[in-house]
Structures are given as C-alpha cells and as structure tokens.
Motif scaffolding. Sequence first.
Motif, PDB file in Angstrom:
ATOM      1  N   LEU A   1       6.214   7.418   3.287  1.00 26.75           N
ATOM      2  CA  LEU A   1       7.179   6.575   3.263  1.00 26.75           C
ATOM      3  C   LEU A   1       8.268   7.107   2.135  1.00 26.75           C
ATOM      4  O   LEU A   1       9.400   6.894   2.516  1.00 26.75           O
ATOM      5  CB  LEU A   1       6.683   5.342   2.427  1.00 26.75           C
ATOM      6  N   PHE A   2       8.107   8.124   1.612  1.00 26.64           N
ATOM      7  CA  PHE A   2       9.135   8.634   0.619  1.00 26.64           C
ATOM      8  C   PHE A   2      10.096   9.344   1.856  1.00 26.64           C
ATOM      9  O   PHE A   2      11.228   9.650   1.598  1.00 26.64           O
ATOM     10  CB  PHE A   2       8.389   9.832  -0.324  1.00 26.64           C
TER      11      PHE A   2
ATOM     12  N   PHE B   1      -7.328  -1.487  -0.619  1.00 27.18           N
ATOM     13  CA  PHE B   1      -5.864  -1.860  -0.921  1.00 27.18           C
ATOM     14  C   PHE B   1      -4.858  -0.582  -1.444  1.00 27.18           C
ATOM     15  O   PHE B   1      -3.792  -0.578  -1.556  1.00 27.18           O
ATOM     16  CB  PHE B   1      -5.480  -2.999  -1.638  1.00 27.18           C
ATOM     17  N   LEU B   2      -5.599   0.330  -1.771  1.00 26.90           N
ATOM     18  CA  LEU B   2      -5.090   1.402  -2.756  1.00 26.90           C
ATOM     19  C   LEU B   2      -4.249   2.177  -1.854  1.00 26.90           C
ATOM     20  O   LEU B   2      -3.006   2.303  -2.566  1.00 26.90           O
ATOM     21  CB  LEU B   2      -6.510   2.454  -3.161  1.00 26.90           C
ATOM     22  N   GLY B   3      -3.993   2.446  -0.735  1.00 28.07           N
ATOM     23  CA  GLY B   3      -2.973   3.154  -0.041  1.00 28.07           C
ATOM     24  C   GLY B   3      -1.865   2.265   0.089  1.00 28.07           C
ATOM     25  O   GLY B   3      -0.633   2.621  -0.087  1.00 28.07           O
ATOM     26  N   TYR B   4      -2.162   0.714  -0.001  1.00 28.71           N
ATOM     27  CA  TYR B   4      -0.958  -0.070   0.152  1.00 28.71           C
ATOM     28  C   TYR B   4      -0.076  -0.096  -1.174  1.00 28.71           C
ATOM     29  O   TYR B   4       1.088  -0.383  -1.298  1.00 28.71           O
ATOM     30  CB  TYR B   4      -1.000  -1.353   0.540  1.00 28.71           C
ATOM     31  N   TYR B   5      -0.749   0.424  -2.349  1.00 29.71           N
ATOM     32  CA  TYR B   5      -0.316   0.241  -3.594  1.00 29.71           C
ATOM     33  C   TYR B   5       1.035   1.177  -3.441  1.00 29.71           C
ATOM     34  O   TYR B   5       2.040   0.727  -4.231  1.00 29.71           O
ATOM     35  CB  TYR B   5      -1.220   0.648  -4.512  1.00 29.71           C
ATOM     36  N   ALA B   6       1.127   2.290  -2.741  1.00 26.33           N
ATOM     37  CA  ALA B   6       2.174   2.876  -2.603  1.00 26.33           C
ATOM     38  C   ALA B   6       3.480   2.182  -2.128  1.00 26.33           C
ATOM     39  O   ALA B   6       4.526   2.780  -2.727  1.00 26.33           O
ATOM     40  CB  ALA B   6       1.816   4.101  -1.799  1.00 26.33           C
ATOM     41  N   LEU B   7       3.574   1.314  -1.513  1.00 21.81           N
ATOM     42  CA  LEU B   7       4.530   0.663  -1.021  1.00 21.81           C
ATOM     43  C   LEU B   7       5.363  -0.173  -2.279  1.00 21.81           C
ATOM     44  O   LEU B   7       6.661  -0.235  -1.889  1.00 21.81           O
ATOM     45  CB  LEU B   7       4.109  -0.555   0.124  1.00 21.81           C
ATOM     46  N   PHE B   8       4.740  -0.419  -3.186  1.00 20.10           N
ATOM     47  CA  PHE B   8       5.314  -1.030  -4.302  1.00 20.10           C
ATOM     48  C   PHE B   8       6.482   0.013  -4.718  1.00 20.10           C
ATOM     49  O   PHE B   8       7.760  -0.466  -5.423  1.00 20.10           O
ATOM     50  CB  PHE B   8       4.317  -1.525  -5.327  1.00 20.10           C
TER      51      PHE B   8
END
Length: 659
Positions: free
Chosen positions: A203-204, A424-431
């Motif tokens: 996402l970066f 959910f750890l992978g989705y933490y990156a979205l924050f």
Amino acid sequence: MNIPRAARLGRLWSDPGAVATLILGVLLLGFAVSVKFPVVALGFQSDEATYYSLGHSLAQDWDMQFQRRDLVRVWKEFPTGPEGIFLKRGRSVRLEPQSRPPFVRWVKGPDTRSDRLYYGKSFVYPLAAAPFIMLFGTNGFLVLHALLLTACFGAAYAFVRARSGAPAALGYAVVFLFASAAPVYFVWLTPELFNLSLVLLGLFFWAYKEVAPAAVPTGTWLDRWARLLRGPWSDVIACTLLGIATFSKPLNVFAAAPVLWLALLRRQWGRVVVVSAVFVAVTGGLFLANGLSSGDMNYQGGGPDRSTFYGRFPFQSPEATFESTGMVRATDGLLTEVIFNRDALTTVLAHNVGYFLLGRHTGLVPYFFPGVLTLLVFLFAGRQRREPFQWLVVLTLLVASVAILIYMPFTYSGGGGPVGNRYFLGYYALFLFLVPTAITIRTAVAAAAVGGLFTAQLIANPFYSSFLPHVHPKYGLFRWLPIELSLVNDMPVNVTPHRAKQPLAGDPPVLAYFIDDNAYAREGEWFWVRGESRADIILRAPARPHADGAFTSLALTALDIEVATGAAASVVSIDTGAERVRVAPGANSGETVRVAMPEGFPYKAIPGQPLNRVYTISIAASEGFVPLFEEGGRDTRFLGARIRISPRYRDDRYQPPPK
C-alpha cells in the motif's frame, strides 16, 4: 490550506528518519543473529512447526516434501518434535490444454503420489526465509523479520513525513509499530509479520504518490526511486506484494481493494485492467504452483488428505503412518451450518463487533491502539485535508472486519493462543494510510501512552508473551475489558488444560474455564477464590445426549452457589451479569445463595456438534488467610472463600441425530 512538505529525498541521509531507520535495522539484525532461538522460544507456538520444517526443507533439501530427514532435523533443536505440524498427502495432477477458455484444464491423474507427504501451509513465507536460513540456520527467520520490520519503519516514516514535520513522522512511525502487538510476532516463525509487511509496503507503493513531496532533483542517486514511487509501475509492485500476501493468508484479499477502487473512481480503465491482471496473476500463479507441487491448489484443503499431528508423527517409527497418527483438519468450503443459523447475525455478530473492538484477548483498542487513534483523528480532527484514497482505506477496513467476523465468527482471532488478533494483523497496516495532515507529535505521544499501557509488557519479553499468551490478560487494564465468549475454544487459557473445560457440579456437569490466577485449581466440585481478589470464570452449559445420537442443548437459568470461608471472615461478591449478590457468612462458616443467569451466548463453532450456552461470572473475596499460619501444615496459598457452583438447567434446543 498549506500542507507541510517533506524534506527533499536528495537530503535523505540528513533526515532523522533515515538515521533512525538505519539504527533500528542494525539493532534488529543484531538481535536476530545473536539470540539462541530454540532455547529462548521454549517450544513451537501455533503453526510454527509447519513453517519451521518447510523453511528448512526449502533451504537444505530444495523441496517442499515432508520426509523422514525433515522429522529428524526438528529434534536437533526441539526435543518436543514438530507439535502441531500440518501435512497433506500428495495428489497426481496435470494441466491439459483445451481449445476454449481458459485454454487449460486441471486434471487429476492416477494416484501415484499418495505415499508422499507435503506441508499443509503456504510455502511463500518459508520460501522468502529460505536464503537466510541457509546462512543463519533457524535464526534466518528472524533475520527476514528484521529486514521487513526495518523496511516497514522506513515506509511509515516516509509516508507520514510527506504529510507532517519530521518529529511527528518519526514519533508516529515508532509508535505505530512498537506500541502495538505487532513486534511480538517478530519472534513467531509464522507469516503474521511477513503478511503485515507485505500489506504495508504494498500500500505504500500505491499511496505514496498521492501525498508525495516535491520532485527530487535530477541526477541524485534517489531520482530513479522517486520516479518509481510516482509512476505507474508503483501500482504493479503494490499489487504484486498484495497478491503474495493474499496467497500467504487468503483473508488478506481485501487489502488490494483500495488500489482497484481508486482506479475505478477516477475512470482510469487501463490501470484497472493492469492492477487486476497483476493481482490475479500473482495470487493465482502461486496457488497454481502449490497445486503442481502437491496436487492441490488449496494448501488448507484436501478433506481426509490434510491432518495435524501431536505426539506421534509420520516416519517416527514403522507403524507411525499418516493415517494412524493424524487428526483430519481441512478447509475446503464454507461452514454453512456455523455461518448461516438463526443466531449468526442477531446475536453472534453483534457481540463480536464489541469483542473485536474492546475484547480482553483480541480487541483493536488494547492491541492496536495507535491505529484506532489514527482513525479517530482522521474522522474527527476538525479542518484538515482528507484524500479520496483515504476514504477507500476506511471502507476497506470496514468491509474486511465485517467479512472476517461473518466468515469465522468463532475463530476470528486465529486460534492457537494468539497475542491479539493475528488474523487481523495484516489489516493493521491500513491504519497507517489514514494519517491526516493534523497529525502531530502529541498524537504520537498519546498513542504511546495508551497503547503502552497494554502492549509494553508484551514487547518487553516477546518470547514469554508468546509462549504463555494466557498470562498478560490477567493483569492491568486488560481486567476491565470484556471476555470474548465467541472464542471460548480459541482463548489462550486453552493452552493450560488444567484451567480449561473443568467439570464442576451438575448433571451433566457445567464446565468452567478459569481465565486468571485468582481461582485456585479445582478440588473435586469445589475451588478456592484467592483472598482480596476477583476471579473471572467462563461457564459452559453442556448438552444432554440421547440414545439415538440426538442432543438437547441446556441453558442455565440460575446457579446455587455454596460459599465456605476459613479463618478470614471474607465477604464474597458474585456478579453473573444478570444479578449481583453479596454473601457474608463470617469466619469458618458457610452459606448458599441462588443467583439468576442471563440468556447466555450461543456457541456453535463446529458443524455436527450441539450448541452450548456460554456465560461469565465474577466472584470476589474481600479478605484472605494463609493456612500455613492459621492451621499449620504446608498450604501456603492465600485463600479467600471456597466455592461450589451447582447449575440449574432448562432445555434450550433439540438437535436431531445426524443423517
């Protein structure tokens, strides 16, 4: 409104973030190569045995097949063996060309590989670790983690620096990664940190151009990187990384959604085609590679051909075979009986939303507070510039969270004694990509202050927190958070069998889960509550079996609680959620009280098994005594009150016998 711009990338090495990234990388690599992992890890955690064995098999044997030498290799470092390893029997398949789309056909051939065993987990994480395992042995996993976490830190700093000043960017990057539960997974030989890194870096590459600072002067050594981050190839790299993350953990599939949605929103049809094709090609290609290797594209599927092993393993002895030692564990489709029932949306989902946010063992607030605070600042921090792509990130978080809760309502945290919600750890990156222009160093300090109250004890000794995940929820602010009744089979307390599923009184007996240390071990149908303490207990109502294979689920209407005191005149407080009572029998006395029970949480995690009602009860003792000093003997416990719980049941639901 003027948005603070980052320093030019040509002056990168004078930037404090670059220096901090370099220092962090050196420290993490130093830790990774110096720690004696098999000694400090105490044993395998969760799915580690599978990834450990597969990583060494790729690094040393250049294959993904489980053989006797793989089993022998484990015992060189872990005397317990590969407890919990997932294996699959091979299948013979081939790709057969055809004249019409999709131009190839997946064909099962003669069963010539059923005597071969393969690993029942994704190969991509061990494959990434394999070069480092060749150089550093098992510590190669940690070397990979060190490089990934360093890259994530640099990306987090660069993204926030494009929106704010250097102090805020540096502080936020530190807090986002290290005031959450993420660093605990640095010492797990599982793909959780790997997946988080792939999503964050993917996402970066996609989002950085949306907030990028002024162009880099031509001729600098970073000119090519700057043009890459701003150009169309950045989306290709993003979708490649996100495709790998999806193969590693299919639940990560929604992480690629904002890349596609933004292109659709802008009607960039060419980009829509490119990002879709790259994502599908990478994800599908990896599943195809898995199929060509083991004969099954779904590494978690296979019906009776996929099993997990404890205690005895194939090739351990001549009589130890795949069939005689394993427990079948396959995921080939939706558990419709679990997902689609009358409780799923009306009761289970409503409770799970609260648990997902505030749960004692899995909640976003205690384990990922910097991300939660970022979302709140983004939504409510007055006048600020919010980019369109950020709203798509918010939508992705919402969709992914609800999808996980609906798809796996009774195991959304990942099972295996996780620290927080590992699924959910992978989705933490979205924050990270919700950071507004209003972010300041004060925001970072607030995130560190609150997040640290929960996670500081976890990252201070990640090996201890990982191997004993049931310990930290017993103390501090965790005690004020709700207990996730939907995860009763996956709670960390289940790693200590003498504290879980303990039969008390009743016909049939009610089962108790003692989730803290304030209730001592069961003594028959009685147990002691520690003096001056509150014990939180989960009660699970059983089902009454019938001779024809049917069941009648039972529900608790009330509890008859016998309270017996010792030398201390303890006042006992009981809270069931439906009623609170206080009992004061005096010293060396007893009393029985009846307390009402609430409706109870409907728990049905496994198809074919009866529904159980699950409850929580708190019992607190105001005083205590040590028998060693009052009665002699050798009992050094600090005792408050002795408790016996007798359930009063009603018939809840009838489940007919299986067809």
